[in-house]
Every structure is written in C-alpha cells, then in structure tokens.
Scaffold this motif. Structure first.
Motif, PDB file in Angstrom:
ATOM      1  N   THR A 101      11.745  31.430  -9.594  1.00 53.19           N
ATOM      2  CA  THR A 101      13.140  31.321  -9.189  1.00 53.19           C
ATOM      3  C   THR A 101      13.614  29.927  -9.583  1.00 53.19           C
ATOM      4  OG1 THR A 101      12.869  32.870  -7.364  1.00 53.19           O
ATOM      5  CG2 THR A 101      14.766  31.384  -7.259  1.00 53.19           C
ATOM      6  N   LEU A 144      18.174  31.727  -9.843  1.00 51.77           N
ATOM      7  CA  LEU A 144      18.050  32.683 -10.942  1.00 51.77           C
ATOM      8  C   LEU A 144      16.600  33.140 -10.965  1.00 51.77           C
ATOM      9  CD1 LEU A 144      18.957  34.041 -13.648  1.00 51.77           C
ATOM     10  CD2 LEU A 144      18.252  31.922 -14.759  1.00 51.77           C
ATOM     11  N   GLU A 152      16.865  35.387 -21.092  1.00 54.06           N
ATOM     12  CA  GLU A 152      17.984  34.514 -20.744  1.00 54.06           C
ATOM     13  C   GLU A 152      18.475  33.728 -21.958  1.00 54.06           C
ATOM     14  OE1 GLU A 152      19.134  34.804 -17.768  1.00 54.06           O
ATOM     15  OE2 GLU A 152      17.429  35.627 -16.704  1.00 54.06           O
TER      16      GLU A 152
END
Length: 160
Positions: A101, A144, A152
C-alpha cells in the motif's frame, strides 16, 4: 531585484533532463490513513521507500490548450526544442511492489542503481540502489494498493 530568466529556467530543465530520472514510491506513515499530510518543502527523501522505477519518458513540453498531456495543473504538448517544462512518464510493471500500500511518490534526479545491476533492469528496490539521488518532486497521496493485474502509470510536468 534579480530574476530567473526564461533562458535560465530552460537551462535548469536541460540540466535535470541530462541526468537519470526515477520515480520512487513508498509506504509513507501508517497513521496517515486516508488523509495524507501536506508535503514539506524541506523533505529530501521518501519516508519508507519501496522501490524506484526508471522514467519511461523524459521530454520537454509546453502549455497548450489542445495538448495531449492532461494533468491537474493544465494541458501540455511535447516540444522538439528545450523549454522550461519537463514531462516525466513512468510505467510500472505488474509485479512492481505487488501487495504494497503506497502513500508517497517522488521524482528523483541522479538515482544510481548498484554497479552489478543487470542490463535492462528498470525497477529497483531500496537494497538495489547505491544512491537514491536528489528529491525533485514529492506527493503524499491517498493509499494506493498494488493489486495483481494492474500496471500503474504516472505522469508529471515540472516547470522551472
């Protein structure tokens, strides 16, 4: 009072563009939760780095109402000649930081991987980096989560 001229700003952009450019991302701090704090102008590194990705694109650009590069700060188009605006694009692979994360991203100038890094390697963990380089840009963001099957991409324009 002295000013930094347009040609001086372009010279700064040229100097930055001539160096290795990487994007770093990190975990930030757990207490941030969903509300990241304001970035500090005195920051010089990520708080909890996870990895560094070599830029896919480093290019000059200029403001343009019809530009293909659309960011929160405006629209830009690529330029064949040096300008005081630098465009950075970073494309991560599916496995980069998988399961992490992330709450902070950065653009780093002059990052140096270890000398024994394989040719063509574009993503490096902190243990694989000799020098993280100089922090040019820092963004704290909402968490995220790096999920399987997601690649990404990040784009930034830095104006001098």
């Amino acid at each position: 009072m002295a000013i930094l001229t347009q040609s001086g700003r372009t010279a700064l952009a040229k100097s930055i563009a001539s160096q290795p450019i990487y994007m770093g991302w990190g975990k930030g701090q757990s207490e941030w939760g969903e509300s990241p704090p304001q970035e500090s102008i005195t920051s010089d590194k990520l708080l909890d780095a996870v990895g560094y990705r070599k830029a896919t694109t480093v290019a000059y650009c200029q403001l343009a109402d019809d530009g293909d590069i659309e960011l929160a700060t405006g629209r830009f188009k690529l330029s064949d000649v040096p300008t005081n605006h630098l465009y950075f694009k970073f494309n991560y692979d599916f496995e980069d930081a998988l399961g992490e994360t992330l709450k902070e991203v950065s653009v780093m100038v002059g990052t140096e991987p270890l000398d024994n890094s394989p040719d063509g390697q574009r993503y490096f963990t902190p243990e694989q980096v000799k020098s993280t380089g100089t922090l040019l840009l820092l963004e704290h963001r909402r968490p995220l989560f790096r999920d399987q099957g997601v690649r990404e991409s990040f784009e930034f324009v830095v104006s001098f």
